[in-house]
Design a protein around this motif. Sequence first.
Motif, mmCIF file in Angstrom:
data_model
loop_
_atom_site.group_PDB
_atom_site.id
_atom_site.type_symbol
_atom_site.label_atom_id
_atom_site.label_comp_id
_atom_site.label_asym_id
_atom_site.label_seq_id
_atom_site.Cartn_x
_atom_site.Cartn_y
_atom_site.Cartn_z
ATOM 1 N N LYS A 10 -21.434 -3.420 -5.513
ATOM 2 C CA LYS A 10 -21.900 -2.035 -5.430
ATOM 3 C C LYS A 10 -22.723 -1.795 -4.161
ATOM 4 C CE LYS A 10 -21.704 -1.226 -10.361
ATOM 5 N NZ LYS A 10 -22.389 -0.858 -11.592
ATOM 6 N N ILE A 11 -23.529 -2.773 -3.779
ATOM 7 C CA ILE A 11 -24.302 -2.673 -2.539
ATOM 8 C C ILE A 11 -23.355 -2.544 -1.349
ATOM 9 C CG2 ILE A 11 -25.753 -3.998 -0.947
ATOM 10 C CD1 ILE A 11 -27.171 -5.125 -3.520
ATOM 11 N N LEU A 12 -22.341 -3.399 -1.311
ATOM 12 C CA LEU A 12 -21.381 -3.357 -0.205
ATOM 13 C C LEU A 12 -20.645 -2.025 -0.169
ATOM 14 C CD1 LEU A 12 -19.868 -6.968 -0.302
ATOM 15 C CD2 LEU A 12 -21.804 -6.130 1.031
ATOM 16 N N MET A 13 -20.279 -1.507 -1.332
ATOM 17 C CA MET A 13 -19.578 -0.224 -1.380
ATOM 18 C C MET A 13 -20.453 0.904 -0.850
ATOM 19 S SD MET A 13 -17.491 -0.349 -4.948
ATOM 20 C CE MET A 13 -15.904 -1.169 -5.056
ATOM 21 N N GLN A 14 -21.740 0.900 -1.233
ATOM 22 C CA GLN A 14 -22.634 1.952 -0.734
ATOM 23 C C GLN A 14 -22.834 1.849 0.773
ATOM 24 O OE1 GLN A 14 -26.342 2.983 -2.521
ATOM 25 N NE2 GLN A 14 -25.390 3.523 -4.468
ATOM 26 N N LEU A 15 -22.961 0.620 1.265
ATOM 27 C CA LEU A 15 -23.122 0.450 2.708
ATOM 28 C C LEU A 15 -21.873 0.909 3.453
ATOM 29 C CD1 LEU A 15 -25.028 -2.941 2.953
ATOM 30 C CD2 LEU A 15 -25.905 -0.653 3.446
ATOM 31 N N GLU A 16 -20.705 0.626 2.892
ATOM 32 C CA GLU A 16 -19.458 1.045 3.535
ATOM 33 C C GLU A 16 -19.372 2.569 3.618
ATOM 34 O OE1 GLU A 16 -14.842 -0.183 3.088
ATOM 35 O OE2 GLU A 16 -15.717 0.767 1.322
ATOM 36 N N GLU A 17 -19.898 3.250 2.611
ATOM 37 C CA GLU A 17 -19.843 4.712 2.568
ATOM 38 C C GLU A 17 -20.856 5.369 3.500
ATOM 39 O OE1 GLU A 17 -20.387 5.767 -1.521
ATOM 40 O OE2 GLU A 17 -18.512 4.832 -2.139
ATOM 41 N N SER A 18 -21.820 4.612 3.979
ATOM 42 C CA SER A 18 -22.866 5.171 4.838
ATOM 43 C C SER A 18 -22.270 5.699 6.137
ATOM 44 C CB SER A 18 -23.913 4.102 5.145
ATOM 45 O OG SER A 18 -24.847 4.592 6.076
ATOM 46 N N PRO A 19 -22.695 6.892 6.570
ATOM 47 C CA PRO A 19 -22.160 7.454 7.818
ATOM 48 C C PRO A 19 -22.737 6.809 9.077
ATOM 49 C CG PRO A 19 -23.803 8.915 6.871
ATOM 50 C CD PRO A 19 -23.611 7.789 5.896
#
Length: 124
Positions: A10-19
Amino acid sequence: MKRDMELIRKILMQLEESPTHDIPVQLNIEGYKLEEINYNVGIAWKGGLIEIYDKPISTLNSTTRYLPKCLTWEGHDFLDASRNDNVWKRVLKVAKEKGGGLAFDVFKALLIQYAKEEFNVLPH
């Protein structure tokens, strides 16, 4: 505190979504305490999955705070291998059957193996 592979994902997914990739990302992951998120950010950084902003910060209560900013190449590879929910659930099931945890390299190898099976890309 334990490593939580579901939280790491979940951490990796949120970081990937960061602009952005050059300032700290404020993580807010439902169902997890700040201490759990911070611990898993720290081990994800030490494991080479993410980069953090500047360096860890020591707080007044002697807790080290990690400010994540982006994925590394390895982090992108792990996230790509874990993106398919069927593959992810299979690996979590194996981990649970083996006592609740697997070494990271084994975990990632199973993700890749099951992804190959899922997408029918095994050698004939």
